[in-house]
Design an enzyme around this catalytic site. Structure first.
Site, PDB file in Angstrom:
ATOM      1  CE1 TYR A 303      -3.040  -3.009   0.282  1.00  0.00           C
ATOM      2  CE2 TYR A 303      -3.238  -2.662   2.644  1.00  0.00           C
ATOM      3  CZ  TYR A 303      -3.557  -3.376   1.507  1.00  0.00           C
ATOM      4  OH  TYR A 303      -4.390  -4.450   1.594  1.00  0.00           O
ATOM      5  CD  GLU A 376     -21.357  -4.323  22.600  1.00  0.00           C
ATOM      6  OE1 GLU A 376     -22.180  -3.962  23.472  1.00  0.00           O
ATOM      7  OE2 GLU A 376     -21.490  -5.339  21.901  1.00  0.00           O
TER       8      GLU A 376
END
Ligand code: NI
Length: 398
Positions: A303, A376
């Site tokens: 990349y 979360e």
């Protein structure tokens, strides 16, 4: 643009139950690069549930969707990566991976759930106000060479309508939960890979004079490559050269015919990238030649450097400061030597890549580890961050 009736964070909090369900479904059934078929099914089902038509492709697991196609204004693309890693999970979560040797250990499950959450809140009440929003679910970020961004771009990720800006984010355990990190300019490294075979002459280890000794030559190559880092490049321009694998020989008294070295080169600037490649090739050949050994060198480009476009980054950071509070929007003070194929979008379209804080005091965590279990609560911030970025960019003309 008409004013919103509530902050994005409040809107995101209301879709948290859905985001938790999506995230745990992704997490339960992780899939490796370019194998994300169940993951694609889940993305497609979630988009359909939200009334957003998904575009899928035969033989490729990426998904593209657009909301607010009838809107005029800058088109902003939001991207989430989809793939998991070959890691056996040890988190003990209720929704831990069903598959030994596969785990969402890099948080891509969280990225997808945040993107779906952002889609849910952006598509409410007739859709986004400032222009269309493109949703990109991209496979194979972890693959490292061709990756998943290029094939998704080839399938129209940035076209029809033409995308003006692109935004992505990655969970970051080094940043406290509740914070988002940004940085203008070069942010993540170009990552290239080398594979070197040193050929000497094998024989009895008691007669080393008969050969070029491949082990000795390979050792000189490993040491000589580090001198490239300390003496070829500018000390203010970060470079990493690491040898990650050395293979040669079978027992203590036999010199092998060959030794294979593999490693990675990380750079932040295109000119440095080219310079390191040619310097490494020259150095390896000259060390081998000076010791009479032959060498074969493969140098594979991965990349490119991820470069955040300054004006887009500023527009996003300012919008985030209003949404999340200035103290929660932090400038990352140094570039990262990891690589990301989000760089492929940024080579074509201005935009920015953000870091989403998932760090919790007293709970050390690292990406790619078998115990990585981001909190979360980051889902709310992540979805709000994407929606806020869209709004910030659609306010600034391309
Ligand atoms: Ni990742």
């Amino acid at each position: 643009m008409a004013p919103r009736d509530e902050p994005w964070t409040a809107a995101a909090r209301r879709v948290l139950p859905a985001m938790r369900a999506w995230r745990s479904a992704f997490h339960l059934e992780p899939e490796l690069s370019l194998e994300e078929e169940r993951t694609r099914e889940k993305v497609v089902a979630a988009l359909e549930e939200l009334g957003i038509p998904p575009r899928t492709f035969p033989g490729f697991t990426g998904v593209i969707a657009t909301i607010g196609t009838d809107r005029s204004g800058p088109v902003v693309a939001l991207r989430a990566d989809m793939d998991a890693l070959p890691v056996t999970e040890e988190t003990g979560l209720a929704f831990r991976s069903k598959f030994p040797g596969k785990m969402h250990a890099c948080g891509h499950d969280v990225h997808m759930a945040c993107l779906l959450g952002a889609a849910a809140i952006l598509s409410r009440d007739g859709g986004p106000r400032g222009g269309p929003v493109r949703l990109l679910f991209q496979p194979a970020e972890e693959q490292g060479e061709r990756g998943g961004a290029l094939p998704l771009i080839e399938r129209g990720a940035l076209e029809r309508p033409k995308v003006d800006y692109v935004v992505g984010q990655h969970v970051d355990p080094s940043l406290p939960l509740g914070q988002v990190g940004w940085r203008s300019g070069p942010f993540m490294a170009a990552a290239d890979r080398f594979h070197i075979t040193v050929r000497g002459r094998g024989g009895h280890a008691s007669s080393p004079h008969q050969g070029p000794d491949a082990i000795l030559v390979a050792s000189e190559v490993v040491v000589g490559m580090q001198a490239l880092v300390s003496r070829v490049r500018d000390p203010l321009d970060p470079v990493v050269v690491s040898v990650g694998s050395v293979h040669g020989g079978t027992r203590h008294n036999i010199l092998p015919d060959e030794v294979v070295l593999e490693g990675t080169v990380r750079t932040m600037r295109p000119a440095t990238r080219a310079q390191m490649e040619s310097a490494l090739r020259r150095r390896v050949r000259s060390i081998a030649a000076s010791l009479g050994a032959r060498v074969r060198l493969q140098y594979v480009h991965g990349y490119p450097t991820l470069v955040n476009e300054p004006a887009a980054t500023r527009a996003v950071a300012e919008a985030l400061a209003v949404e999340l509070g200035r103290a929660n929007v932090v400038e990352v003070d140094h570039p990262l030597m990891g690589a990301e194929d989000f760089s492929r979008y940024l080579e074509r379209v201005p935009g920015t890549f953000l870091r989403l804080g998932v760090g919790v005091p007293g709970k050390p965590a690292s990406l790619h580890s078998a115990t990585f279990a981001p909190d979360e609560r980051a889902l709310v911030i992540g979805a709000a961050t994407l929606a806020t970025a869209v709004e910030g960019l659609q306010r600034s003309p391309p």
